[in-house]
Design a protein around this motif. Sequence first.
Motif, PDB file in Angstrom:
ATOM      1  N   VAL A 132       0.846  -1.190   0.000  1.00 42.74           N
ATOM      2  CA  VAL A 132       0.000   0.000   0.000  1.00 42.74           C
ATOM      3  C   VAL A 132       0.877   1.234   0.000  1.00 42.74           C
ATOM      4  O   VAL A 132       1.723   1.400   0.882  1.00 42.74           O
ATOM      5  N   ARG A 133       0.672   2.080  -0.998  1.00 37.50           N
ATOM      6  CA  ARG A 133       1.483   3.289  -1.127  1.00 37.50           C
ATOM      7  C   ARG A 133       1.210   4.243   0.021  1.00 37.50           C
ATOM      8  O   ARG A 133       2.135   4.788   0.625  1.00 37.50           O
ATOM      9  N   ASP A 134      -0.066   4.478   0.322  1.00 40.78           N
ATOM     10  CA  ASP A 134      -0.428   5.395   1.391  1.00 40.78           C
ATOM     11  C   ASP A 134      -1.807   5.024   1.919  1.00 40.78           C
ATOM     12  O   ASP A 134      -2.660   4.547   1.162  1.00 40.78           O
ATOM     13  N   ILE A 135      -2.015   5.215   3.208  1.00 40.99           N
ATOM     14  CA  ILE A 135      -3.329   5.043   3.819  1.00 40.99           C
ATOM     15  C   ILE A 135      -3.946   6.419   3.966  1.00 40.99           C
ATOM     16  O   ILE A 135      -3.478   7.242   4.755  1.00 40.99           O
ATOM     17  N   GLY A 136      -4.983   6.677   3.178  1.00 42.29           N
ATOM     18  CA  GLY A 136      -5.632   7.982   3.182  1.00 42.29           C
ATOM     19  C   GLY A 136      -6.993   7.934   3.842  1.00 42.29           C
ATOM     20  O   GLY A 136      -7.424   6.910   4.382  1.00 42.29           O
ATOM     21  N   ILE A 137      -7.691   9.055   3.763  1.00 43.38           N
ATOM     22  CA  ILE A 137      -8.960   9.206   4.463  1.00 43.38           C
ATOM     23  C   ILE A 137      -9.902  10.048   3.606  1.00 43.38           C
ATOM     24  O   ILE A 137      -9.458  10.930   2.868  1.00 43.38           O
ATOM     25  N   THR A 138     -11.178   9.770   3.677  1.00 45.73           N
ATOM     26  CA  THR A 138     -12.153  10.616   2.991  1.00 45.73           C
ATOM     27  C   THR A 138     -12.467  11.841   3.845  1.00 45.73           C
ATOM     28  O   THR A 138     -12.389  11.798   5.071  1.00 45.73           O
ATOM     29  N   LEU A 139     -12.830  12.916   3.158  1.00 46.58           N
ATOM     30  CA  LEU A 139     -13.290  14.120   3.845  1.00 46.58           C
ATOM     31  C   LEU A 139     -14.598  14.546   3.202  1.00 46.58           C
ATOM     32  O   LEU A 139     -14.631  14.916   2.026  1.00 46.58           O
ATOM     33  N   LYS A 140     -15.672  14.464   3.974  1.00 43.86           N
ATOM     34  CA  LYS A 140     -16.988  14.879   3.496  1.00 43.86           C
ATOM     35  C   LYS A 140     -17.281  16.267   4.055  1.00 43.86           C
ATOM     36  O   LYS A 140     -17.324  16.455   5.275  1.00 43.86           O
ATOM     37  N   VAL A 141     -17.476  17.215   3.154  1.00 38.28           N
ATOM     38  CA  VAL A 141     -17.698  18.610   3.540  1.00 38.28           C
ATOM     39  C   VAL A 141     -19.181  18.914   3.431  1.00 38.28           C
ATOM     40  O   VAL A 141     -19.816  18.593   2.419  1.00 38.28           O
ATOM     41  N   PRO A 142     -19.790  19.545   4.441  1.00 37.23           N
ATOM     42  CA  PRO A 142     -21.212  19.887   4.353  1.00 37.23           C
ATOM     43  C   PRO A 142     -21.468  20.899   3.252  1.00 37.23           C
ATOM     44  O   PRO A 142     -20.625  21.748   2.944  1.00 37.23           O
ATOM     45  N   THR A 143     -22.632  20.790   2.630  1.00 40.19           N
ATOM     46  CA  THR A 143     -22.966  21.652   1.497  1.00 40.19           C
ATOM     47  C   THR A 143     -23.780  22.874   1.898  1.00 40.19           C
ATOM     48  O   THR A 143     -24.053  23.732   1.061  1.00 40.19           O
ATOM     49  N   ASP A 144     -24.156  22.987   3.187  1.00 45.15           N
ATOM     50  CA  ASP A 144     -25.122  24.018   3.552  1.00 45.15           C
ATOM     51  C   ASP A 144     -24.513  25.405   3.694  1.00 45.15           C
ATOM     52  O   ASP A 144     -25.172  26.410   3.421  1.00 45.15           O
ATOM     53  N   TYR A 154      -1.550  -6.143  -5.206  1.00 52.66           N
ATOM     54  CA  TYR A 154      -2.042  -4.776  -5.196  1.00 52.66           C
ATOM     55  C   TYR A 154      -0.920  -3.793  -4.898  1.00 52.66           C
ATOM     56  O   TYR A 154      -0.150  -3.967  -3.944  1.00 52.66           O
ATOM     57  N   ARG A 155      -0.854  -2.744  -5.709  1.00 50.29           N
ATOM     58  CA  ARG A 155       0.102  -1.660  -5.531  1.00 50.29           C
ATOM     59  C   ARG A 155      -0.659  -0.356  -5.702  1.00 50.29           C
ATOM     60  O   ARG A 155      -1.017   0.032  -6.813  1.00 50.29           O
ATOM     61  N   GLY A 156      -0.955   0.317  -4.617  1.00 51.62           N
ATOM     62  CA  GLY A 156      -1.719   1.553  -4.714  1.00 51.62           C
ATOM     63  C   GLY A 156      -2.103   2.060  -3.341  1.00 51.62           C
ATOM     64  O   GLY A 156      -1.576   1.607  -2.314  1.00 51.62           O
ATOM     65  N   ASP A 157      -3.033   2.997  -3.322  1.00 47.61           N
ATOM     66  CA  ASP A 157      -3.456   3.612  -2.074  1.00 47.61           C
ATOM     67  C   ASP A 157      -4.621   2.851  -1.450  1.00 47.61           C
ATOM     68  O   ASP A 157      -5.328   2.092  -2.120  1.00 47.61           O
ATOM     69  N   LEU A 158      -4.820   3.095  -0.181  1.00 47.31           N
ATOM     70  CA  LEU A 158      -5.949   2.554   0.571  1.00 47.31           C
ATOM     71  C   LEU A 158      -6.646   3.733   1.228  1.00 47.31           C
ATOM     72  O   LEU A 158      -6.015   4.504   1.951  1.00 47.31           O
ATOM     73  N   ARG A 166      -5.899   4.209  11.148  1.00 43.88           N
ATOM     74  CA  ARG A 166      -4.769   4.087  10.227  1.00 43.88           C
ATOM     75  C   ARG A 166      -3.724   3.124  10.786  1.00 43.88           C
ATOM     76  O   ARG A 166      -3.209   2.262  10.059  1.00 43.88           O
ATOM     77  N   SER A 167      -3.443   3.230  12.074  1.00 39.38           N
ATOM     78  CA  SER A 167      -2.475   2.322  12.705  1.00 39.38           C
ATOM     79  C   SER A 167      -2.976   0.887  12.695  1.00 39.38           C
ATOM     80  O   SER A 167      -2.209  -0.057  12.457  1.00 39.38           O
ATOM     81  N   THR A 168      -4.272   0.706  12.937  1.00 40.92           N
ATOM     82  CA  THR A 168      -4.858  -0.638  12.929  1.00 40.92           C
ATOM     83  C   THR A 168      -4.703  -1.289  11.564  1.00 40.92           C
ATOM     84  O   THR A 168      -4.314  -2.459  11.449  1.00 40.92           O
ATOM     85  N   VAL A 169      -4.987  -0.534  10.509  1.00 46.11           N
ATOM     86  CA  VAL A 169      -4.870  -1.080   9.159  1.00 46.11           C
ATOM     87  C   VAL A 169      -3.418  -1.376   8.835  1.00 46.11           C
ATOM     88  O   VAL A 169      -3.107  -2.406   8.205  1.00 46.11           O
ATOM     89  N   ARG A 170      -2.521  -0.509   9.245  1.00 50.51           N
ATOM     90  CA  ARG A 170      -1.099  -0.764   8.986  1.00 50.51           C
ATOM     91  C   ARG A 170      -0.653  -2.061   9.661  1.00 50.51           C
ATOM     92  O   ARG A 170       0.100  -2.853   9.084  1.00 50.51           O
ATOM     93  N   GLU A 171      -1.125  -2.317  10.878  1.00 52.24           N
ATOM     94  CA  GLU A 171      -0.800  -3.564  11.568  1.00 52.24           C
ATOM     95  C   GLU A 171      -1.395  -4.752  10.828  1.00 52.24           C
ATOM     96  O   GLU A 171      -0.744  -5.809  10.716  1.00 52.24           O
ATOM     97  N   MET A 172      -2.627  -4.615  10.339  1.00 49.01           N
ATOM     98  CA  MET A 172      -3.245  -5.700   9.575  1.00 49.01           C
ATOM     99  C   MET A 172      -2.439  -6.011   8.320  1.00 49.01           C
ATOM    100  O   MET A 172      -2.215  -7.175   7.970  1.00 49.01           O
ATOM    101  N   LEU A 173      -2.002  -4.965   7.634  1.00 49.11           N
ATOM    102  CA  LEU A 173      -1.207  -5.163   6.430  1.00 49.11           C
ATOM    103  C   LEU A 173       0.127  -5.833   6.751  1.00 49.11           C
ATOM    104  O   LEU A 173       0.574  -6.731   6.029  1.00 49.11           O
ATOM    105  N   SER A 174       0.746  -5.420   7.835  1.00 53.34           N
ATOM    106  CA  SER A 174       2.025  -6.024   8.235  1.00 53.34           C
ATOM    107  C   SER A 174       1.866  -7.496   8.561  1.00 53.34           C
ATOM    108  O   SER A 174       2.755  -8.304   8.302  1.00 53.34           O
ATOM    109  N   SER A 175       0.705  -7.857   9.097  1.00 57.79           N
ATOM    110  CA  SER A 175       0.501  -9.238   9.504  1.00 57.79           C
ATOM    111  C   SER A 175       0.391 -10.187   8.308  1.00 57.79           C
ATOM    112  O   SER A 175       0.569 -11.395   8.459  1.00 57.79           O
TER     113      SER A 175
END
Length: 325
Positions: free
Chosen positions: A4-16, A292-296, A312-321
């Motif tokens: 995994v190249r990078d572990i990213g996150i979604t950002l949902k911005v309110p429209t109001d 797989y070679r890419g982002d998560l 993010r740390s939890t997923v990194r540990e899962m990937l390492s395992s």
Amino acid sequence: MIRVRDIGITLKVPTDAFPFRALASGLAVLREQGFALVEIEPTPFTVILDGELQPRQLARLVAVLEGAGLRFSVHGFGGLNLAYDPRHDLCRKIMRAQIELCRRVGADRLVYHSGLQALEEVRIGNRGTLLSAGELEDGARREAAALRELGRAAADAGVVIAVENLDPHLWEHQLVQSAGLPDSDIDRHLARLRIGPIVRQLEEVDHPNVGMTLDVAHLYLAAHDREFPYLEAVSEAAPWVRHLHVTDNFGRLDTGRPGEGDRRPFGEADLHLPPGWGSIPFHEVFARLPDYRGDLILEIGPGFEDSLAEARSTVREMLSSVGES
């Protein structure tokens, strides 16, 4: 082994109100929490209007993103459908605008919800009957043809269009049943619940800049609902996966409750939980994606802001395992 190249996150911005201000502050918080990659949605910023990029809005968006010091992917408009929306030319135009948006913000992935969902026009009342077998096949071919054409534009922009599998909902079952059809017909009208129909389209498209976003949580719900082997489906998707969406749930169909807050006590539907909070077997999932070679991207819902870095740390540990290097 998976890399995994990078572990990213979604950002949902309110429209109001004040979406650009909310975007800037949200990106700052995520950067402080150690994220270097954020997946954004263009909807709140009216950056595309009637199929055209809006220069003023685009300039404001680019300015905020350039000042954030982060990498980005783009999640396209969720309701865009290249298969069954009768506004075919406009849908293609919007996709082209989204590709250009990606180029302008430096995003190399554009997530597109598979259009193999043929119930929406009936649900909103624009059509009185479900599509025939011939219409379903025509739509699937139309989407593949559009993606083949758009793949060339994506290549020019340095973007990969990543077609996402989706999850089932109670209303879809009810609509099929109200038409007097057996529940098994969901597989024809909601083909994007399964990996096979998406793969067949990608084989037809046959373009290096068109692949798959594997949403492991959507697939978990679909596997329980349609009763197919979950991990085998992950393996079926593996050769085509160019982007990953990761959250957790319990594999339980919704019962019609409208919001995640109302569904969480019952453990139903796509809850967008941090990995490890539900029952998805992530170690086995990652083991099925050795090439797989890419982002998560973590698509974690609201209410878990204090748990994002931990996720993010939890997923990194899962990937390492499973031997990530």
